[in-house]
Scaffold this motif. Structure first.
Motif, short mmCIF file in Angstrom:
data_model
loop_
_atom_site.label_atom_id
_atom_site.label_comp_id
_atom_site.label_asym_id
_atom_site.label_seq_id
_atom_site.Cartn_x
_atom_site.Cartn_y
_atom_site.Cartn_z
N LEU A 187 -5.38 1.45 0.24
CA LEU A 187 -4.63 0.33 0.82
C LEU A 187 -4.46 0.49 2.32
CD1 LEU A 187 -1.68 -0.53 -1.56
CD2 LEU A 187 -3.56 -1.98 -0.84
N ALA A 235 -5.99 -1.70 4.70
CA ALA A 235 -5.48 -3.06 4.87
C ALA A 235 -4.43 -3.14 5.98
CB ALA A 235 -4.88 -3.55 3.56
N GLN A 236 -4.10 -1.98 6.57
CA GLN A 236 -3.18 -2.00 7.70
C GLN A 236 -3.77 -2.78 8.86
OE1 GLN A 236 -2.27 2.19 7.88
NE2 GLN A 236 -0.19 1.73 8.45
N LEU A 287 -5.18 -5.92 10.20
CA LEU A 287 -5.05 -7.32 9.76
C LEU A 287 -6.41 -7.99 9.58
CD1 LEU A 287 -2.07 -9.11 11.50
CD2 LEU A 287 -2.50 -8.76 9.09
N ILE A 343 -7.71 -7.74 6.12
CA ILE A 343 -7.14 -8.63 5.11
C ILE A 343 -7.82 -10.00 5.20
CG2 ILE A 343 -5.03 -9.63 4.20
CD1 ILE A 343 -3.46 -7.52 5.47
N ILE A 344 -8.13 -10.42 6.41
CA ILE A 344 -8.69 -11.76 6.58
C ILE A 344 -10.16 -11.80 6.17
CG2 ILE A 344 -9.09 -13.62 8.23
CD1 ILE A 344 -6.78 -12.48 9.88
N LEU A 366 -8.19 -4.93 -0.17
CA LEU A 366 -6.76 -4.92 -0.52
C LEU A 366 -6.54 -5.27 -1.98
CD1 LEU A 366 -3.79 -4.90 0.62
CD2 LEU A 366 -4.06 -7.33 0.96
#
Lengths: 390, 362
Positions: A341, A344-345, A347, A350-351, A357
């Protein structure tokens, strides 16, 4: 320190009320077979609980076979294909159904837009092979083997859930990373329970000044914010130790923080059981304290223990994933859901790369949810006087 | 026991507690473990069972020494202040002496802010720890207080609603929400909501104030703070609302079956009076006991959310300090955290007394 007397049961599930469900002092708690049968009968009626239990059985089964099911090892990396999305699997060849196959990808760099892309090469096909001989691992951490459930020949790649920054296969790491994430709760409780039992038991048994002093010490440990203590201790771990040892030390740290709360609960149980009439009766009949402990104390802590373990595991799973997420727990290149995870820090991950994630996030979520559902049900069954949850 | 006497007693008990907490943190920062490798002879071969490891004592001045902005003299001064060449008990004593810098004269002269001036030393980058803590502490307290207020304002009505509509579709929906909220790790919620905030621009991500905060008038400042609090408070309250809502629902369901509720109904009291005057008041009591406990969990929980969302609070400071093994900062933060926790517990107990005067404080 005497707390203001709460008018009802406090925040902790009051385990002492389990006493009420057992009105026959002479026979003690029914033998374990009946206990398990009661649990099974009650749980089978509840679909949600059955779903949670099925999920847990499945996920722990997959964990046991993780090395076999994963097509790659946790340390395998293909740096040319870092951050590649999940590999599509084709089942149609020349307009006809075919055995599933994949096509190789090549990294391409667009000099004008500075975008990195991946270009498929449809001319070459690599069928998915079952019981494929790939990277070496140890089945059940014992038997050295190279057989994986499925895989594709080199240079074809089968990344079911894409890859991370270092070109590790996400799907394989998700499976192999489940081992530390799913076992840490049980291992930590295995350390916490004996400490809590002995410490809380002694405190409640001796009572008086000893009890006062011992509980004050437990309260002091509890008055340090847990997470601060956790990161301060984890940050001290040397960086050059192997992953198994690191994992063991994290378990010890978690246990060091967790024993105080448990020992307080155990002490409360011992105090109230000491006051029970049937214990007095047993003592008046000449029962030794060993007999009282064996026949009355242990059976009652057993029902509490089942509930405490089920409701306690998620906390440790969360603590491990938070630690690894912050880079203080399991370290790269070893895998755990928490350190997966941590990608996923960023950003932009995540996009643009949601697959990083989704896997670990959803697995952590559903595992904790299942343990909570199951634990609540067990508490309702074993401790009917505690709060109603359904 | 009168309430002021009770508070005095609790404060007196807190002093040795905090002393031991500081000793524990001092010991942790000087932890030294050396375990040798362990191997056994098996069929004429040495089989290694355990490879051994060392936790070496950290050099408290390592980061300062690497910092070119710190002069030799300042380094020497810090070494002397902490007595780093002396044995550990004396170092601890010096630390304590530096912490307890009380200045009664300032009290007489009316300079209240100069009464307590602890000398906590420098952090890894050479800034004054006391100064940084004074900046960050109000932020964390603000975040936690707003979060607790939001949790209680939303969770209690939801819990009452769910209990009164037991086993209807909305109750099931709320149960699903609370299970979800309790199972989702706070840092995952922080990541997801942070992503939503950045994508949509509803709320700012990171920090507590805008760049031009100093130029704003009072109302604008207030709005700016509130706007920056939206994201961290939402993330932190989701878990809290889920838990408290469930507790409230369970408690109220239990109370609604009690004899006195039936009596009140039999007397012909209107239903809303039965519920809000009799049932809810009793059901809320155990939650007040939990208040202090909740404050503690929140403090620990807010740490990781602060780190993910870059909120300038104590939690973020704690992580930074732990990563740098910054002795001064870690000790101060742990002590501060413990103090806040004890204060939260005390506050919870006093609140319980206010809510339910029958309770005897002892």
């Amino acid at each position: 320190m005497a707390k203001p007397e709460p008018p009802k049961t406090g925040p902790a599930p009051s385990p002492t009320t389990a006493v009420v469900s057992d009105p026959l002092p002479a026979t003690g708690t029914p033998p374990p077979a009946t206990l398990w049968r009661t649990i099974w009968k009650e749980c089978r009626r509840d679909q949600l609980v059955m779903a949670a239990a099925t999920f847990l059985v499945a996920i722990y089964g997959v964990m046991l076979l993780s090395g076999f099911i994963a097509p790659y090892t946790a340390h395998f990396s293909d740096r040319d294909l870092a951050y590649i999305p999940p590999t599509p699997i084709f089942v149609v060849k020349d307009h006809r159904p075919a055995w599933p196959y994949v096509v190789p990808y090549k990294r391409v760099f667009d000099a004008e837009t500075y975008n990195v892309g991946f270009e498929p090469d449809y001319s070459r096909h690599y069928p998915i092979r079952l019981f494929y001989s790939g990277g070496a691992y140890r089945l059940f951490n014992l038997i050295p083997t190279t057989i994986h459930l499925f895989g594709v020949d080199e240079p074809g790649r089968l990344f079911v859930l894409g890859t991370d920054q270092n070109g590790h296969d996400n799907f394989s790491r998700l499976l192999i990373g489940s081992v530390p994430s799913l076992t840490i709760g049980f291992l930590a409780l295995l350390v916490v329970f004996p400490i809590g039992l002995v410490y809380g038991g002694a405190s409640g048994y001796f009572g008086g000044r000893v009890d006062n002093l011992m509980m004050r010490l437990a309260e002091i440990i509890m008055s340090i914010p847990q997470f601060y203590l956790l990161i301060a201790l984890a940050a001290l771990l040397p960086s050059d130790i192997n992953s198994t040892l690191r994992f063991a030390l994290i378990v010890i740290i978690l246990a060091f923080i967790g024993w105080a709360g448990l020992s307080r609960v155990i002490r409360g149980m011992v105090l109230s059981i000491k006051e029970q009439e049937y214990v007095e009766a047993a003592e008046a009949l000449g029962a030794s304290s060993l007999w009282v402990i064996w026949r009355h104390l242990i059976p009652q802590t057993a029902t509490y223990a089942i509930v405490a373990v089920t409701l306690g595991v998620p906390g440790y799973l969360l603590a491990e994933s938070a630690l690894s997420f912050l880079g203080l727990g399991i370290q790269q290149p070893d895998a755990s859901w928490g350190n997966m995870l941590s990608e996923a820090q960023n950003l932009s991950n995540i996009i643009y790369r949601p697959w990083l994630l989704m896997g670990p996030g959803l697995l952590i979520f559903f595992t904790i949810l299942s343990f909570n559902v199951l634990g609540d049900k067990l508490r309702d069954v074993l401790d009917p006087k505690s709060q109603r949850t359904a | 026991m009168p309430i002021y006497q009770y508070i005095l007693k609790r404060v007196l008990i807190a002093i040795p507690t905090l002393l031991i907490v500081s000793m524990i943190s001092f010991a942790i920062m000087r932890l030294e473990v050396h375990l040798p490798p362990l191997s056994v002879q098996w069929g004429g071969q040495a089989v290694q069972l355990f490879e051994g490891f060392n936790i070496n004592p950290i050099d408290p001045l390592a980061e300062l020494r690497l910092n070119p902005a710190i002069s030799k003299a300042a380094l020497e001064q810090e070494r002397a202040r902490r007595g780093l060449d002396k044995p550990a008990p004396i170092q601890y004593w010096l630390w304590l002496k530096n912490l307890l810098q009380f200045n009664p004269k300032a009290l007489v002269q009316g300079h209240l802010n100069q009464f307590f001036t602890p000398n906590l030393g420098l952090n890894f980058s050479g800034e004054s720890v006391a100064h940084i803590l004074a900046q960050r502490l109000p932020n964390t307290i603000l975040l936690n207080l707003v979060t607790i207020a939001v949790i209680w304002l939303i969770a209690i009505p939801l819990g009452i609603y769910a209990a009164l509509n037991w086993r209807t579709r909305l109750d099931t929906l709320l149960t699903i929400f609370s299970s979800t909220g309790m199972a989702a790790p706070s840092f995952v919620i922080a990541l997801l909501l942070g992503f939503v905030a950045v994508k949509t621009g509803i709320a700012p991500y990171g920090g507590l104030t805008s760049v031009n905060f100093e130029e704003m008038n009072f109302l604008e400042k207030l709005f700016d703070l509130a706007h920056h609090l939206v994201l961290p408070v939402t993330v932190l309250s989701i878990g809290g609302i889920a838990g408290l809502q469930r507790q409230m629902r369970g408690n109220l369901l239990d109370v609604l079956e009690a004899e006195y509720v039936r009596v009140a109904r039999a007397k012909g009291l209107p239903e809303h009076k039965v519920i809000y005057k009799h049932a809810v008041r009793t059901a809320i009591n155990p939650l007040v006991t939990m208040f202090g406990f909740e404050f503690g969990t929140l403090l620990s929980g807010s740490a990781i959310v602060e780190m993910v969302l870059q909120y300038p609070g104590i939690g973020q400071l704690a992580l930074e300090a732990a990563r740098q093994t910054d002795t001064n900062m870690v000790m101060s933060v742990m002590l501060l955290g413990a103090t806040m926790l004890l204060l939260g517990n005390l506050l919870g107990d006093i609140l319980l007394k206010v809510v339910d005067p029958r309770i005897e404080l002892a």
